[in-house]
Motif scaffolding. Structure first.
Motif, short mmCIF file in Angstrom:
data_model
loop_
_atom_site.label_atom_id
_atom_site.label_comp_id
_atom_site.label_asym_id
_atom_site.label_seq_id
_atom_site.Cartn_x
_atom_site.Cartn_y
_atom_site.Cartn_z
N GLY A 360 -0.83 9.17 -6.13
CA GLY A 360 -0.01 8.16 -6.80
C GLY A 360 1.44 8.25 -6.44
N THR A 361 2.24 7.39 -7.04
CA THR A 361 3.67 7.31 -6.78
C THR A 361 4.45 7.89 -7.95
OG1 THR A 361 4.00 5.18 -7.84
CG2 THR A 361 3.25 5.15 -5.54
N ALA A 362 5.75 8.06 -7.73
CA ALA A 362 6.67 8.37 -8.83
C ALA A 362 6.86 7.11 -9.67
CB ALA A 362 7.99 8.87 -8.27
N SER A 363 7.67 7.22 -10.73
CA SER A 363 7.88 6.07 -11.61
C SER A 363 8.56 4.93 -10.87
CB SER A 363 8.71 6.49 -12.81
OG SER A 363 8.94 5.38 -13.65
N ASP A 364 9.54 5.25 -10.01
CA ASP A 364 10.20 4.25 -9.18
C ASP A 364 9.73 4.42 -7.75
OD1 ASP A 364 11.56 3.39 -11.39
OD2 ASP A 364 13.48 4.28 -10.84
N TYR A 365 9.45 3.32 -7.07
CA TYR A 365 8.88 3.44 -5.74
C TYR A 365 8.97 2.11 -4.99
CZ TYR A 365 4.88 1.06 -7.86
OH TYR A 365 4.08 0.14 -8.50
N THR A 366 8.63 2.17 -3.71
CA THR A 366 8.44 0.99 -2.87
C THR A 366 7.06 1.09 -2.25
OG1 THR A 366 10.79 0.89 -2.37
CG2 THR A 366 9.31 -0.35 -0.93
N ALA A 367 6.35 -0.03 -2.19
CA ALA A 367 5.01 -0.06 -1.59
C ALA A 367 4.91 -1.21 -0.61
CB ALA A 367 3.93 -0.18 -2.66
N GLU A 368 4.18 -0.99 0.47
CA GLU A 368 3.96 -2.03 1.49
C GLU A 368 2.46 -2.20 1.72
OE1 GLU A 368 4.28 -2.39 6.28
OE2 GLU A 368 6.10 -1.65 5.27
N PHE A 369 2.02 -3.46 1.77
CA PHE A 369 0.63 -3.81 2.01
C PHE A 369 0.57 -4.85 3.13
CE2 PHE A 369 1.44 -3.01 -2.47
CZ PHE A 369 0.50 -2.03 -2.81
N ASN A 370 -0.42 -4.74 4.01
CA ASN A 370 -0.63 -5.72 5.08
C ASN A 370 -2.08 -6.21 5.03
OD1 ASN A 370 1.93 -5.61 7.04
ND2 ASN A 370 1.54 -3.56 6.22
N MET A 371 -2.28 -7.53 5.16
CA MET A 371 -3.62 -8.07 4.91
C MET A 371 -3.80 -9.43 5.56
SD MET A 371 -2.51 -8.92 1.04
CE MET A 371 -1.46 -7.47 1.20
N LYS A 372 -5.03 -9.81 5.76
CA LYS A 372 -5.37 -11.17 6.18
C LYS A 372 -6.77 -11.50 5.67
CE LYS A 372 -7.18 -9.89 10.77
NZ LYS A 372 -7.07 -10.12 12.22
N GLN A 373 -7.01 -12.78 5.43
CA GLN A 373 -8.32 -13.22 4.95
C GLN A 373 -9.18 -13.63 6.15
OE1 GLN A 373 -9.42 -17.21 3.09
NE2 GLN A 373 -8.95 -16.00 1.25
N ILE A 374 -10.44 -13.22 6.13
CA ILE A 374 -11.38 -13.64 7.16
C ILE A 374 -12.08 -14.92 6.72
CG2 ILE A 374 -13.37 -12.98 8.54
CD1 ILE A 374 -10.77 -11.39 9.05
N LYS A 375 -12.62 -14.94 5.52
CA LYS A 375 -13.15 -16.16 4.93
C LYS A 375 -13.21 -15.98 3.42
CE LYS A 375 -18.03 -14.99 5.71
NZ LYS A 375 -19.30 -15.49 6.31
N GLN A 376 -13.57 -17.04 2.70
CA GLN A 376 -13.59 -16.98 1.25
C GLN A 376 -14.80 -17.73 0.73
OE1 GLN A 376 -9.82 -18.80 0.26
NE2 GLN A 376 -10.68 -20.84 0.18
#
Length: 828
Positions: A360-376
């Motif tokens: 997990g993270t500390a109380s204050d933090y920065t997070a980065e996520f990278n994603m793409k949809q293939i289909k839905q």
């Protein structure tokens, strides 16, 4: 700022310190596969630009004039670079100047001006190419830079009429009418970079010709992406070095560090190798830190610096299975593809599937996520995105992308209670089957969410701390790329960074940690309520334009991390404000008292700032933690500036030997005639310098005879970064320091900082052809100028600005006057 005395000190807690990096980088960088001219002369890495995409950095540089193609290197840490070959071989990339690459909606757009003859746009589906020409020559000068605002609007910045020109961009390959930003450096101006921080627009830009040692970087700010940019008063240039081994600093880019929080400025310097007519160029990188809206570059540096910090957690999925570092919540079908991404492909229902990290993270933090949809699937709202601050299904935050409704959606669940979904529309035409990035910054109760660099939401959510991060889908088949977290946010990485010395340290950048270990503060809580949480009292200072440490009192102390470039003696300037007449401080390096008890003067008011000097601190090279102790009284603290200091060596030159050996001429027509140093007039300007840039306090004397009845001539003191103002330019102000001079109507004192600022004057008749004796005395930040009468100064001026020049060489200068000098003398 008075502080009430507290009855007892707070308890001492343990301080968890980051380890000192075992590895360090040094400027300039030595890259493989550098550009070379056809005759094998070195050309190097000019105009460096770094793109970060899906957790990897890509470096692009200018192409040598007689070669075709654009080179690219990649790195995961900003230090170790791997050559990836030519990302374009299109014929128009011969001499491709300043290529910059922007990722948007599945496409990489390269903007370059081959040979400086106008811009082309090239496109590719990969950061390593191949980039193919997408436009004809669209003009607009050289050194194009693209900025995408929070609303998805694009802007292009190039050169024109010796200033930076902005153009709105209807599409990534079309350009609107020019808008004059007004930013110029009194001559050729180029190499801009625009970005946005806390609602304010920043632009860095480069001035003077690339082959001048005075190539340098300024910055300006505005409330608009195109208009009203104002240079940062008292802070420019933010990067300059005209003498030494690493000069000609300019054309920068700015990139976020691997820790997701730090910022780095990337620029080039001259590289003199071989017999090339012009020097080559090498890449450099230095840290940017922030104090409120104030940008500060910790540099330029040319010695070993702490490597950029890595995130506290990161995953590139470069393995064959998900592994034990992740926990499945709710099911779904998850896997790893090609050792480069994680996927989930169960659709056809409205179940929510998650994978969350075990750490997990500390109380204050920065997070980065990278994603793409293939289909839905066919449900009403299929979504995919990131999870953060996750402890269980009753406590978490989520930021997801909704293709059907073209928007970002966020929700926060606290104690099992939904805080409500909120939405932010994304740009028209968004392609959700391409890679997109979500960034989350948590500071206190505030969660700020960005999509592809655009700030889209800030929400205040009480009761939700740090936690695990992960990916989530609902009725969507999605791929998930690089994910990372850092227990730093809003520039807090500056606090534990090792600041290079010589250099300036903002007082508010004391070490991160607990009472009794990183600081000792005798009040409960931050009395000023500004900048940082904790016990140290911080307020915003209108006069300083930044945050300062206030309410300091006897017995309190703060620790600062420093990286000393070389062993030797340093001089310290403490910037402070107080109404106390008996305040004092001292500085410790471990158990070594570096300063003894140093008294500080009353500034007269709590918003009236002065610079207090202490000479001769002996520091050893390497990493240190210095403790600044308030010994007595109270004062507010803004900054600490450390300069290398050498004792002043007596110097005398009567020019009777027929030469000016030891002097360095910069412009004009200097000669030694009849035992006098002569500078030709006729509308010319000239300067010559001598001495040591580490000198601080000294007395300079000389005889001056104005030959003409126009112009001026006099003495330069505290000289830094002199350069020839006639090399590919025509500017008389290429120097930093103070200029005490004579004109027919009086005695004057000005401050020169690649521009001129009048400081003081005294009316006195100065007849042409008559010798005058001038004496200039520098002591701390006070300059005294004597002419004729050597007992009573004509001018006494104390520079209480935030950027006084406290060290430097000496010199002589003329402006539009044929002048004679004699009997020049420097004494300690």
């Amino acid at each position: 700022m008075m502080k009430k005395w507290k009855a007892a000190m707070l308890g001492v807690a343990a301080l968890m310190l980051m380890p000192i990096h075992a590895y360090a980088y040094s400027n300039p960088f030595q890259l493989t596969d550098s550009w070379r001219w056809a005759n094998n002369d070195f050309y190097g890495e000019g105009d460096p630009y770094i793109l970060k995409f899906n957790g990897t950095y890509y470096l692009y540089v200018s192409t040598v004039d007689d070669q075709t193609g654009v080179k690219v290197w990649s790195s995961t840490n900003l230090v170790d670079w791997t050559y990836r070959g030519l990302c374009s071989t299109d014929a128009i990339t011969k001499a491709a100047y300043a290529p910059e690459v922007v990722y948007w909606n599945g496409m990489f757009y390269m903007y370059t001006s081959p040979g400086g003859g106008g811009h082309y746009v090239l496109t590719s589906s990969s950061p390593t190419g191949p980039f193919i020409r997408a436009t004809s020559n669209v003009g607009m000068g050289i050194d194009g830079n693209v900025f995408i605002d929070d609303d998805g609007k694009w802007y292009f910045y190039g050169t024109g009429s010796d200033q930076i020109v902005a153009r709105p961009m209807p599409t990534p390959t079309t350009f609107g009418s020019p808008i004059l930003t007004g930013l110029t450096m009194a001559g050729w101006t180029e190499g801009s970079t625009t970005f946005k921080r806390n609602g304010k627009y920043y632009m860095t830009y480069t001035g003077n010709h690339v082959w001048s040692t005075a190539y340098r970087i300024d910055y300006a700010t505005s409330s608009s992406p195109t208009l009203g940019f104002t240079p940062a008063a008292g802070q420019n240039p933010v990067l300059i070095d005209t003498e030494g081994s690493n000069v000609g600093l300019g054309h920068n880019g700015i990139v976020k560090g691997p820790d997701l929080d730090s910022d780095y400025i990337v620029y080039h310097s001259h590289a003199h190798q071989g017999n090339a007519v012009y020097p080559g160029r090498k890449m450099n990188m230095d840290r940017i830190v922030w104090n409120g809206d104030k940008l500060l570059v910790l540099g330029p540096t040319a010695t070993a610096q702490q490597n950029p910090e890595l995130p506290d957690f990161q995953d590139r999925f470069n393995r064959t299975s998900i592994g034990t570092g992740w926990t499945n919540i709710g099911g779904g079908t998850w896997g790893i593809y090609n050792q480069e991404l994680m996927w989930q492909d169960t659709i056809g229902n409205t179940s929510t599937y998650r994978q969350v990290t075990t750490s997990g993270t500390a109380s204050d933090y920065t997070a980065e996520f990278n994603m793409k949809q293939i289909k839905q699937g066919t449900s009403a709202n299929p979504v995919f995105g990131g999870v953060f601050s996750y402890t269980d299904e009753s406590n978490y935050g989520v930021a997801v992308l909704n293709r059907n409704l073209n928007r970002l959606e966020t929700n926060y669940v606290v104690g099992g209670v939904s805080q409500g979904w909120q939405y932010a529309t994304l740009p028209s035409g968004y392609d959700y089957t391409k890679w997109h990035q979500i960034r989350v910054e948590k500071a206190g109760a505030a969660f700020t969410v960005y999509v592809d660099g655009m700030k889209k939401q800030t929400r205040s959510v009480n009761g939700l701390g740090g936690g695990k991060v992960g990916y989530t889908t609902t009725d969507a088949h999605a791929d998930f790329g690089y994910v990372a977290t850092s227990n730093k946010v809003n520039g807090s990485s500056a606090w534990n960074a090792y600041k290079p010395l010589p250099g300036k340290i903002e007082a508010v950048h004391y070490m991160n940690g607990a009472q009794g270990a990183a600081y000792n503060d005798l009040s409960a809580g931050n009395l000023g309520g500004a900048y940082r949480s904790g016990e140290v009292d911080i307020r915003s200072s209108a006069a300083e334009g930044a945050n300062v440490v206030g309410w300091n009192q006897t017995g309190e102390w703060l620790k600062y991390r420093v990286n000393v470039a070389e062993t030797g003696y340093y001089d310290l300037d403490v910037r402070l404000a107080t109404t106390f007449t008996d305040a004092s401080y001292r500085i410790w390096d471990g158990t070594t008292d570096l300063t003894g008890v140093v008294g500080v003067p009353s500034s007269g008011a709590w918003e009236q700032w002065v610079n207090s000097s202490k000479k001769g601190l002996y520091l050893t090279a390497g990493y240190h933690e210095l403790r600044f102790e308030i010994v007595k009284g109270e004062f507010d603290l803004s900054s600490l500036t450390f300069s290398r200091g050498d004792s002043v060596t007596a110097l005398q030159d009567d020019f009777n030997d027929g030469n000016d050996n030891g002097w360095k001429r910069f412009e004009g027509n200097w000669s030694v005639t009849d035992g006098e140093l002569a500078s030709a007039g006729g509308g010319a300007f000239a300067k010559t310098t001598i001495g040591n840039e580490r000198w601080a306090d000294y007395t300079v004397e000389t005889d001056i005879r104005l030959v003409d009845t126009t112009g001026d001539a006099g003495v330069l003191v505290r000289v830094n970064n002199p350069s020839n103002g006639t090399v590919l330019a025509n500017n008389p102000d290429y120097v930093q320091g103070y200029y005490a001079f004579l004109k027919p109507d009086g005695v004057y004192l000005g401050k020169m900082n690649y521009g001129y600022q009048a400081l003081a004057s005294a009316p006195t008749a100065i007849a042409a052809g008559i010798w005058q004796h001038m004496k200039v005395v520098t002591s701390g930040t006070t300059i005294r100028v004597y002419v004729g009468d050597m007992n009573t100064p004509k001018i006494t001026y104390t520079d209480n600005s935030s950027n006084p020049f406290t060290h430097g060489k000496v010199g002589l200068r003329t402006m539009n006057n044929a002048t004679r000098f004699d009997n020049f003398k420097v004494t300690p």
